[in-house]
Scaffold this motif. Structure first.
Motif, short mmCIF file in Angstrom:
data_model
loop_
_atom_site.label_atom_id
_atom_site.label_comp_id
_atom_site.label_asym_id
_atom_site.label_seq_id
_atom_site.Cartn_x
_atom_site.Cartn_y
_atom_site.Cartn_z
N VAL A 67 0.85 -1.19 0.00
CA VAL A 67 0.00 0.00 0.00
C VAL A 67 0.89 1.24 0.00
N VAL A 68 0.59 2.17 -0.87
CA VAL A 68 1.28 3.46 -0.90
C VAL A 68 0.21 4.54 -0.70
N GLY B 285 1.37 2.32 -10.85
CA GLY B 285 0.16 3.13 -10.87
C GLY B 285 0.48 4.53 -10.39
N ALA B 286 -0.50 5.23 -9.86
CA ALA B 286 -0.29 6.62 -9.49
C ALA B 286 -1.21 7.04 -8.35
N LEU B 287 -0.76 8.04 -7.62
CA LEU B 287 -1.56 8.69 -6.58
C LEU B 287 -1.81 10.13 -6.99
N GLY B 288 -2.88 10.70 -6.45
CA GLY B 288 -3.18 12.10 -6.73
C GLY B 288 -4.15 12.64 -5.70
N ILE C 183 -3.70 0.16 -3.31
CA ILE C 183 -3.15 -1.16 -3.02
C ILE C 183 -2.68 -1.76 -4.34
N PHE C 184 -1.43 -2.15 -4.38
CA PHE C 184 -0.86 -2.68 -5.62
C PHE C 184 -0.57 -4.18 -5.47
N SER D 213 -6.42 -0.65 -8.68
CA SER D 213 -5.22 -1.37 -9.06
C SER D 213 -5.49 -2.83 -9.42
N GLY D 214 -6.69 -3.09 -9.85
CA GLY D 214 -7.02 -4.45 -10.25
C GLY D 214 -7.24 -5.40 -9.10
N LEU D 215 -7.26 -4.91 -7.87
CA LEU D 215 -7.42 -5.77 -6.71
C LEU D 215 -8.88 -6.01 -6.42
N ASP D 216 -9.26 -7.25 -6.31
CA ASP D 216 -10.63 -7.58 -5.97
C ASP D 216 -10.86 -7.23 -4.51
#
Length: 234
Positions: A42-43, A74-77, A84-85, A99-102
Motif C-alpha cells: 500500500v502506498v 500506478g499513481a496517486l493524486g 493497493i498494488f 489497481s485491479g485488486l478484488d
C-alpha cells in the motif's frame, strides 16, 4: 520535495514506512528487504498533504533479480490518495482504479522468512532489497504511460488468443475433396441396401434408401457442420 516526505508505505506484518530516501525535490524511494515475501503493498499520501495542481505521483517498483528494472505500478493524486498494488505480476493499474485488486479477496499475504519461495527468480539465500520509487510528474505524462502499458498488455493477450485459434483451425477442403467425401458418405450408407434384379443380375438401390440417406445427411450437416472436414470422418 518538502523536508517532511509526503508519502507512506505499508507491507504486510511490517511497521509502516514514512521516511523514504529523498532523491530530489520530486522524487523519493523506499528500500526494504524482500523477505518475508509479500504479494501486495500500500502506498499513500500522508494526512494533510496535497500534490501540486496538474501532477500525479507515479509509483514504481524494482524487484531483485538478474536484471533489476523499475516498473510503473500506478499513481496517486489528490482524488486518489492511497492505492493497493498487486506485486506478483506488477501489472499497470489505471489511475482512479483499485489497481485491479478484488476488494473481496485477502488484501495482504506474506510468507515466513524461512520459506524458500522465490522472488523474481531470487531465492531466500540470494534475495536482497526491493525499492519502491515515487516520482511527482505531470499528470498527462503518467496517464499516457499507464495507457501505453495497458494497451501493450491487451495487444499481447489478443495475439496469444489469435495464435491459439490459428493452430486449432483445420485446413479448408478443396471443392473436389469435399465432393469426394460426400460421395463416399453416400456410398457407405447405400451399399447396405443394394439388391439384385431378376434380369441381368445388376445391383440396384431403392430410391427410398437414397431419400433416407439425404435426410440423415442433412440432419448431420445441421448438427455438425464441420464433420466432413475432419480427417478420416466418413
Amino acid at each position: 520535495m518538502s523536508a517532511t516526505p509526503p508519502f507512506g508505505l505499508i507491507l504486510p506484518s511490517r511497521p509502516v514506512l514514512t521516511t523514504p530516501i529523498i532523491i530530489s525535490e520530486t522524487q523519493c524511494a523506499f528500500t526494504f528487504s524482500s523477505l518475508p515475501t509479500f504479494s501486495h503493498l500500500v502506498v499513500f499520501l500522508l494526512p494533510g498533504i496535497t500534490l501540486p495542481e496538474g501532477t500525479l505521483a507515479g509509483v514504481y517498483i524494482q524487484l531483485p533479480g538478474p536484471i533489476p528494472e523499475f516498473k510503473l505500478l500506478g499513481a496517486l493524486g489528490t482524488e486518489k490518495q492511497s492505492a493497493i498494488f498487486r506485486i506478483s505480476g506488477t501489472s499497470p493499474a489505471s489511475y482512479g482504479s483499485n489497481s485491479g485488486l478484488d476488494p473481496t479477496e485477502d488484501e495482504m499475504t506474506d510468507v515466513d522468512a524461512s520459506s524458500t519461495t522465490t522472488i523474481n527468480g531470487a531465492t531466500a539465500a540470494t534475495a536482497r532489497e526491493t525499492t519502491v520509487g515515487i516520482s511527482i510528474e505531470q499528470a498527462a505524462t503518467i496517464v499516457s504511460q499507464l495507457e501505453s502499458l495497458e494497451a501493450s498488455k491487451f495487444v499481447s493477450s489478443t495475439a496469444l488468443v489469435s495464435t491459439g485459434s490459428q493452430r486449432q483451425r483445420p485446413t479448408p477442403l478443396t471443392t473436389k475433396a469435399l465432393a469426394q467425401r460426400i460421395i463416399k458418405n453416400a456410398f457407405n450408407f447405400l451399399a447396405s441396401f443394394a439388391g439384385t434384379t431378376s434380369a441381368g443380375g445388376q445391383e440396384v438401390v431403392p430410391l427410398k434408401s437414397f431419400q433416407d440417406w439425404w435426410t440423415k445427411f442433412e440432419r448431420r450437416i445441421e448438427n455438425d457442420p464441420g464433420f466432413l472436414e475432419r480427417e478420416g470422418d466418413s
